[in-house]
Enzyme design. Structure first.
Site, short mmCIF file in Angstrom:
data_model
loop_
_atom_site.label_atom_id
_atom_site.label_comp_id
_atom_site.label_asym_id
_atom_site.label_seq_id
_atom_site.Cartn_x
_atom_site.Cartn_y
_atom_site.Cartn_z
N GLU A 494 -2.75 5.15 -0.06
CA GLU A 494 -1.62 4.30 0.31
C GLU A 494 -0.58 4.23 -0.79
OE1 GLU A 494 -1.11 3.47 3.26
OE2 GLU A 494 -3.10 4.02 4.00
N HIS A 497 1.94 6.97 -0.47
CA HIS A 497 3.06 6.60 0.40
C HIS A 497 4.09 5.77 -0.39
CE1 HIS A 497 1.62 8.06 4.20
NE2 HIS A 497 0.54 7.31 4.21
N HIS A 500 6.32 7.85 -2.54
CA HIS A 500 7.33 8.51 -1.70
C HIS A 500 8.50 7.56 -1.47
CE1 HIS A 500 7.85 11.30 2.08
NE2 HIS A 500 8.78 11.50 1.18
#
Length: 705
Positions: A494, A497, A500
């Protein structure tokens, strides 16, 4: 990223049909921009009753903004059409995003009622925007005529035009009306499905009266089960909760075979029990039927064909090719693993013992102990949440990208246990705000995910405000929060993510950060999992919770030696879920499914994936990704992106591994680019490959001969 795709989360494209409700801006914090750092949400002031007035006003405001674009007598240009559209709907974006956040992570009954009221309005508004003939004509005019556009202006125009076409903008007026009705019913059903699954999952917990049945269960899990039972009015008993996926992690500890069976059967049958108001079979059958009708209206043979048309894979045949490339190696390895486990179990259970699904984890854990002298309980004293996060996840981000993290206790949160960190870049500048919400609560959806509270945008002067949500077992008493190895992997996943999102550097929010095709968005998260077992990172976070001593090298060696153990099972779970998801998406219009069990069995049999001992990671009746989370005909993306990230990690290995230079290159060429150019070009720029090497995943899972 466990990433969520409920329509409520996408207020920028959400819909046009409500009245303007006047509410004092002093009474409703959603109606004005937050004054907190990073424009962070003022959760200490937001109440359930604030959402509907804000959403209705947001819809009305965006409708007025769209009307202004349409009425503009000037020739359509990027500035007066595309950019004007990008700037519209900011109140609606803010309100609908926060409603989505709260209903997913802390969905009280009051908030769920608000969500049920808001969803049809948002769905209708979404269609009214993307099926607006006059608005689309202006967007198309810019797309067709403005050949001087470059960079993000050109990309935003392309993405917006394709969004309109994908949504049905080229349809006739009659077909657009039919599509709007379908979308409206789907939005209601998908919300209903999410709520049914949440309630069914809570209700499926197994109550145990006699502690003797819990033989083998760790004291930590016994204490948790006692606490959960007491919270439900069953003091003196024990409640074994069911998790998001099919397999509860604690099943590997239970010596009582009948209890293992009861637990797994409770998990598999949740949301599908006859006469249960939370039975989702009728809900999903109707969703599938409507999706097939929608695809037909849009000119596609199946919903899957429509859903994949704007993804990297492009068409269902690519997904089935991926399955066919991986499945033979999987079938060979899982057969060998099943035989080995059966033989191992028969040493203690007798020659007549037959391995069942509820036995797999139990005996796999014991075989792992026998082969590597290792089991999960050996690892847990070294896998404490606070250390894994700060000395592992944050540490790896510092080594690769130079990031540092500072707690912010002055920022309000939406639930107990949520923490906030300010993220600083390697030059010391403030980069982002990061919320963590790691422990399971009854009001939280299952699984794990990342999303933005505030989307990065240079146009609006916004830095990213991001949260990670997981469902780890809460600590009991004075003990710290221990994690399983799967939990540790989820934490790294997670956060991938989040990275990102942190590195987003786009002008426009619509193409910023994680706003990429679904079958690319999981790449950064899966890539980040590799640092969990990196020697330097592991030695920094895997320390005994009492002594502070690092994990002994002998235990580290065992952990790494066992890294590929039971990988075929995990792959089979995912392949099964992909096959089921694709089967629903490939249904022809007019086909009604009345027997979900038979439908799933056929979907698995057709791909040679049925094995009673390896149930899918999700069954249809609790498959939140597919029927309530935006991954319909898209669950394959987890496997697809594993191929992509395996190719990228291969590049890292070939070029020196975990170095700041390699991290900067990944940031520059991939993580900071969002959807500012086609993601296949980002992949090619980093790896030098024009197409992914599908066999890389087989090698990474240890399934290659």
């Amino acid at each position: 990223m466990n990433v969520k795709h409920l329509i409520i989360a996408f207020g920028l494209f959400a819909m046009l049909s409500a009245c303007h409700t006047k509410t004092s801006t002093t009474d409703n914090p959603l109606l004005t921009e937050s004054t907190l750092d990073f424009y962070a949400p003022p959760f200490d002031k937001i109440l359930p009753e604030h959402f509907m007035p804000a959403i209705k006003q947001g819809i009305a405001e965006q409708q007025a903004e769209i009307d202004s674009i349409i009425r503009n007598p000037e020739t359509p240009t990027f500035a007066n059409t595309i950019l004007a559209y990008e700037k519209s709907g900011r109140l609606l974006t803010r309100a609908s995003t926060l409603l989505s956040v709260l209903t997913s992570a802390n969905g009280t009954d009051e908030l769920r009622k608000v969500e049920e009221e808001a969803t049809p309005l948002l769905s209708a508004h979404h269609d009214a925007l993307l099926l607006n003939e006059k608005l689309f004509a202006r967007v198309k005019a810019v797309y067709d005529a403005d050949t001087l556009l470059t960079g993000e202006d050109q990309r935003l125009t392309e993405v917006l035009y394709r969004e309109f076409v994908h949504a049905g903008a080229l349809l006739s007026a009659e077909s657009r009306d039919s599509l709007s009705k379908i979308n409206g019913e789907l939005s209601v059903l998908e919300t209903k499905f999410v709520n049914q699954v949440r309630d069914a999952t809570n209700a499926a917990a197994v109550l145990v009266a006699d502690i003797k049945e819990l033989d083998g269960l760790s004291q930590e899990n016994i204490d948790r089960a006692a606490k959960l039972a007491e919270e439900r009015g069953e003091k003196g008993k024990y409640l074994l909760e069911i998790s998001n996926t099919t397999r509860p992690g604690y099943i590997a500890e239970l010596n009582n075979r009948d209890l293992r069976r009861r637990v797994l059967e409770a998990s598999l049958s949740r949301a599908s029990r006859p006469n249960d108001p939370n039975n989702t079979q009728l809900t999903i059958a109707r969703i599938a039927e409507l999706r097939a009708e929608k695809a037909k209206l849009l000119g596609y043979d199946s919903f899957a064909a429509w859903a994949l048309s704007d993804q990297m894979a492009r068409e269902p045949s690519a997904v089935y090719s991926l399955i066919e490339e991986i499945a033979p190696a999987y079938r060979k390895k899982i057969a060998a693993d099943a035989a080995e486990l059966t033989e191992f179990a028969r040493k203690t259970e007798g020659k007549g013992f037959m391995l069942e699904a509820w036995d797999w984890d139990y005996y796999a854990e014991r075989l792992k102990k026998a082969k590597f002298d290792l089991n999960e309980n050996d690892l847990k004293p070294y896998f404490v949440l606070d250390s894994v996060l700060k000395n592992g996840v944050f540490f790896a981000a510092n080594r690769l990208y130079g990031l540092t993290f500072k707690p912010r206790t002055d920022i309000p949160v939406y639930a107990d246990g949520v923490k906030v960190y300010e993220v600083f870049d390697k030059d010391g500048s403030s980069l982002a705000l990061f919320y963590t919400d790691y422990f399971r609560r009854p009001t939280k959806n299952g699984g794990a995910w990342m999303e933005n509270f505030v989307q990065q945008s240079s146009l609006f002067g916004r830095k990213p405000v991001i949260y990670n949500v997981c469902n780890f077992p809460a600590p009991v008493g004075d003990a710290p929060a221990f994690l399983s190895s799967d939990n540790v992997e989820t934490l790294f996943h997670e956060f991938g993510h989040a990275l990102h999102g942190f590195f987003a550097s786009q002008q426009y929010a619509s193409i910023s950060g994680t706003q990429t095709p679904r079958d690319f968005v999981e790449m950064p998260s899966q890539f980040n999992e590799h640092w969990m077992t990196d020697s330097v990172v592991l030695s920094n976070y895997a320390r005994h919770y009492q002594t502070g001593e690092p994990m002994p090298q002998a235990l580290v060696n065992k952990l790494k030696a066992s890294a590929l153990f039971n990988q075929a099972y995990a792959l089979g779970e995912n392949l099964g879920a992909v096959a089921i998801d694709m089967a629903w998406g490939m249904l022809a219009p007019g086909v009604k499914i009345t027997d979900v069990d038979a439908f799933e069995r056929k979907a698995l049999d057709e791909r040679g994936l049925y094995l009673s001992q390896v149930p899918p990671r999700y069954r249809s009746t609790y498959f939140l990704h597919v029927f309530g989370g935006g991954y319909a005909s898209g669950y394959y993306s987890y496997l697809w992106t594993q191929v992509l990230e395996s190719n990228i990690f291969d590049w890292f290995v070939e070029h020196g591994g975990m170095t700041a230079d390699n991290g900067q290159r990944l940031r520059d060429l991939v993580l900071s680019r969002g959807n500012s150019q086609p993601v296949k070009d980002l992949f090619a720029a980093f790896t030098g490959r024009l197409a992914p090497d599908m066999k890389s995943l087989i090698r990474a899972r240890g399934l290659a001969d």
